[in-house]
Scaffold this active site. Structure first.
Site, PDB file in Angstrom:
ATOM      1  N   SER A  18      -3.053  22.219  55.279  1.00 36.98           N
ATOM      2  CA  SER A  18      -4.435  22.128  54.820  1.00 36.98           C
ATOM      3  C   SER A  18      -5.409  22.124  56.003  1.00 36.98           C
ATOM      4  CB  SER A  18      -4.566  20.826  54.006  1.00 36.98           C
ATOM      5  OG  SER A  18      -5.870  20.632  53.561  1.00 36.98           O
ATOM      6  N   SER A  70     -18.626  24.825  53.325  1.00 35.83           N
ATOM      7  CA  SER A  70     -20.000  24.524  52.910  1.00 35.83           C
ATOM      8  C   SER A  70     -20.780  23.695  53.916  1.00 35.83           C
ATOM      9  CB  SER A  70     -19.986  23.805  51.568  1.00 35.83           C
ATOM     10  OG  SER A  70     -19.304  22.586  51.682  1.00 35.83           O
ATOM     11  N   HIS A  98     -17.848  28.765  47.570  1.00 38.75           N
ATOM     12  CA  HIS A  98     -19.099  29.140  48.245  1.00 38.75           C
ATOM     13  C   HIS A  98     -19.161  30.635  48.576  1.00 38.75           C
ATOM     14  CE1 HIS A  98     -20.677  25.095  48.507  1.00 38.75           C
ATOM     15  NE2 HIS A  98     -19.408  24.746  48.600  1.00 38.75           N
ATOM     16  N   LYS A 129     -22.824  26.619  41.108  1.00 38.07           N
ATOM     17  CA  LYS A 129     -23.325  27.286  42.330  1.00 38.07           C
ATOM     18  C   LYS A 129     -23.969  28.645  42.001  1.00 38.07           C
ATOM     19  CE  LYS A 129     -20.709  24.293  45.034  1.00 38.07           C
ATOM     20  NZ  LYS A 129     -21.231  22.979  44.793  1.00 38.07           N
TER      21      LYS A 129
HETATM   22  C1  LIG Z   1     -15.649  23.756  48.543  1.00 34.39           C
HETATM   23  C2  LIG Z   1     -15.888  23.213  47.168  1.00 34.39           C
HETATM   24  N1  LIG Z   1     -14.904  23.275  46.250  1.00 34.39           N
HETATM   25  C3  LIG Z   1     -15.077  22.817  45.008  1.00 34.39           C
HETATM   26  C4  LIG Z   1     -16.271  22.242  44.618  1.00 34.39           C
HETATM   27  C5  LIG Z   1     -16.444  21.792  43.208  1.00 34.39           C
HETATM   28  O1  LIG Z   1     -17.279  22.677  42.544  1.00 34.39           O
HETATM   29  P1  LIG Z   1     -17.828  22.345  41.073  1.00 34.39           P
HETATM   30  O2  LIG Z   1     -18.610  21.092  41.203  1.00 34.39           O
HETATM   31  O3  LIG Z   1     -18.654  23.502  40.710  1.00 34.39           O
HETATM   32  O4  LIG Z   1     -16.637  22.186  40.212  1.00 34.39           O
HETATM   33  C6  LIG Z   1     -17.315  22.124  45.531  1.00 34.39           C
HETATM   34  C7  LIG Z   1     -18.596  21.505  45.127  1.00 34.39           C
HETATM   35  O5  LIG Z   1     -19.422  21.113  45.874  1.00 34.39           O
HETATM   36  C8  LIG Z   1     -17.127  22.636  46.837  1.00 34.39           C
HETATM   37  O6  LIG Z   1     -18.113  22.559  47.752  1.00 34.39           O
END
Ligand SMILES: Cc1ncc(COP(=O)(O)O)c(C=O)c1O
Length: 294
Positions: A18, A70, A98, A129
């Site tokens: 990871s 992000s 993203h 998003k």
């Molecule tokens: C990298 C990443 N994965 C998953 C998520 C989860 O997305 P969601 O809240 O649309 O399910 C986020 C939300 O900020 C994120 O930044």
């Protein structure tokens, strides 16, 4: 969370690899199944390979990473990671949350842009998003999808998305697929924002994505500047502090939209300049865009 947990719980001996900057939802998924995990340095494929070498080739492995990070705006070397996965007999899981809507000819994400859709085993995306609705999805081979749907308790023991939400997401995806022009405009806005920052002496971290980071490097300063932006200039930027980022990497993070106009960009650049550099320029005739944005 559900996909990673389900894979970990149901594939005996699965080892996770990871990226250290992976999102909390990924970390939670990996933690939830207590499998062995190896954390590689952010986007460091050399380190990833070193770690892959330490695990026997017949042991199941899953490399988990994001396409666009992000909180730093960095983009991962998808092709190299996919090649390493092949070399070391590992599966791949990429979070495109993203990237979806913004990259690639039809907005499918970074994998589409890099022509790597065939080389990744599992992709997760969001219907929030860029899609602007709610919910999420994974894309994978029929057998993997069947596996997750059959064993994923987070999927099984919850109500499915309501038809109205699905219909809205469907429409939005169609719109995304058919509006490459809007995507182009979006990236022009990103460029304009960065040019405005350059012109006003506002330092930001350079990256290849749409996420613009202004380093603050101190939680109190970060919060104070965000407060001043809101109170004095009517601009809301969320301060990004620990634990969202490591201590010392506090920042203001800007994700512009395709609908922002030059006057909004100038207003932000001007407001930040005033706060960060104490610029006394108050003649608003000099800043017509600012006056308009009010
Ligand atoms: C990298 C990443 N994965 C998953 C998520 C989860 O997305 P969601 O809240 O649309 O399910 C986020 C939300 O900020 C994120 O930044």
């Amino acid at each position: 969370v559900t996909t990673l947990q389900t894979l970990g719980k149901n594939i005996p001996g699965l080892v996770f690899f990871s990226d250290e900057r992976n999102h909390a939802s990924i970390i939670e998924g990996i933690r939830g199944c207590k499998n062995e995990k190896k954390i590689f340095r952010h986007n460091d494929v050399g380190h990833l390979e070193e770690l892959l070498k330490t695990v026997p080739s017949d042991k199941p492995k899953l490399i988990v990473f994001e396409s666009v990070y992000s909180m730093s705006g960095t983009i991962s070397p998808v092709k190299t990671i996919a090649e390493l996965a092949k070399k070391y007999n590992a599966l791949t899981y990429v979070d495109e949350v993203h990237g979806v809507g913004l990259y690639g000819k039809t907005g499918a994400g970074i994998l589409e842009q890099e022509d790597q859709q065939h080389s990744i085993d599992i992709l997760n995306g969001t219907l929030s998003k860029a899609v602007g609705v709610f919910g999420g999805y994974i894309a994978a081979s029929a057998i993997i999808i069947d596996f997750i749907r059959s064993f994923g308790s987070g999927f099984i023991f919850t109500t499915s998305l309501p038809p109205a939400i699905c219909a809205a997401a469907n429409k939005s995806i169609q719109f995304i697929q058919q509006n490459n022009q809007l995507r182009k405009h979006f990236f022009e806005n990103v460029k304009q924002l960065r040019t405005a920052f350059d012109n006003n002496g506002i330092e930001f971290k350079s990256n290849d994505s749409h996420i613009t980071i202004i380093p603050m490097e101190d939680a109190t300063r970060c919060r104070q500047i965000a407060n001043q932006l809101l109170e004095k200039h009517g601009v809301y930027l969320q301060p990004i502090n620990y634990p969202t980022v490591p201590v010392g990497e506090e920042c203001l993070r800007i994700i512009i939209t395709a609908r922002h106009l030059p006057k909004h960009i100038n207003h932000l650049a001007y407001s930040l300049k005033k706060i960060l550099h104490g610029d006394n320029q108050t003649d608003w005739k000099e800043f017509p865009a600012v006056a308009l944005a009010d």
